[in-house]
Scaffold this motif. Structure first.
Motif, PDB file in Angstrom:
ATOM      1  N   LYS A   5       0.830  -1.191   0.000  1.00  0.00           N
ATOM      2  CA  LYS A   5       0.000   0.000   0.000  1.00  0.00           C
ATOM      3  C   LYS A   5       0.873   1.252   0.000  1.00  0.00           C
ATOM      4  CE  LYS A   5      -4.306  -1.473   2.056  1.00  0.00           C
ATOM      5  NZ  LYS A   5      -5.295  -1.183   3.098  1.00  0.00           N
ATOM      6  N   THR A   6       0.436   2.242  -0.745  1.00  0.00           N
ATOM      7  CA  THR A   6       1.093   3.544  -0.750  1.00  0.00           C
ATOM      8  C   THR A   6       0.622   4.327   0.465  1.00  0.00           C
ATOM      9  OG1 THR A   6       1.215   3.598  -3.146  1.00  0.00           O
ATOM     10  CG2 THR A   6       1.358   5.707  -2.019  1.00  0.00           C
ATOM     11  N   LYS A   8      -0.700   7.318   1.972  1.00  0.00           N
ATOM     12  CA  LYS A   8      -1.415   8.417   1.331  1.00  0.00           C
ATOM     13  C   LYS A   8      -0.941   9.792   1.798  1.00  0.00           C
ATOM     14  CE  LYS A   8      -3.939   6.287  -1.563  1.00  0.00           C
ATOM     15  NZ  LYS A   8      -3.695   6.491  -2.999  1.00  0.00           N
ATOM     16  N   SER A   9      -0.529   9.907   3.057  1.00  0.00           N
ATOM     17  CA  SER A   9      -0.045  11.205   3.525  1.00  0.00           C
ATOM     18  C   SER A   9       1.262  11.568   2.831  1.00  0.00           C
ATOM     19  CB  SER A   9       0.128  11.211   5.047  1.00  0.00           C
ATOM     20  OG  SER A   9       1.088  10.256   5.429  1.00  0.00           O
ATOM     21  N   LYS A  12       0.626  12.688  -0.843  1.00  0.00           N
ATOM     22  CA  LYS A  12       0.125  14.051  -0.993  1.00  0.00           C
ATOM     23  C   LYS A  12       1.230  15.091  -0.817  1.00  0.00           C
ATOM     24  CE  LYS A  12      -4.337  12.559   0.652  1.00  0.00           C
ATOM     25  NZ  LYS A  12      -5.209  12.420   1.809  1.00  0.00           N
TER      26      LYS A  12
END
Length: 65
Positions: A5-6, A8-9, A12
């Motif tokens: 999983k990437t 997400k924070s 961004k």
């Protein structure tokens, strides 16, 4: 093995350049801008490259970037 999983924070805040380095924004541009010179604010508005010492950790957070 499952897909990674990437984070997400991190996705961004950072983006990858064409050469494989990570691009980031500068700090100190959110508030108390009155005492900072125009030249300093102009320089802080530009993007910067993530330091080499932090690239390995960032690659773990963003495996598919």
């Amino acid at each position: 093995m499952p897909k990674l999983k990437t984070n997400k924070s991190a996705a961004k805040r950072f983006s990858k350049t064409g050469t494989g380095k990570f691009k980031r924004r500068q700090q100190n541009m959110r508030h108390i801008l009155t005492k900072k010179s125009a030249q300093r604010k102009r320089r802080l508005g530009q993007s910067a490259i993530v330091d080499q010492t932090n690239e390995r950790a960032l690659r773990a957070l963003m495996p598919y970037a």
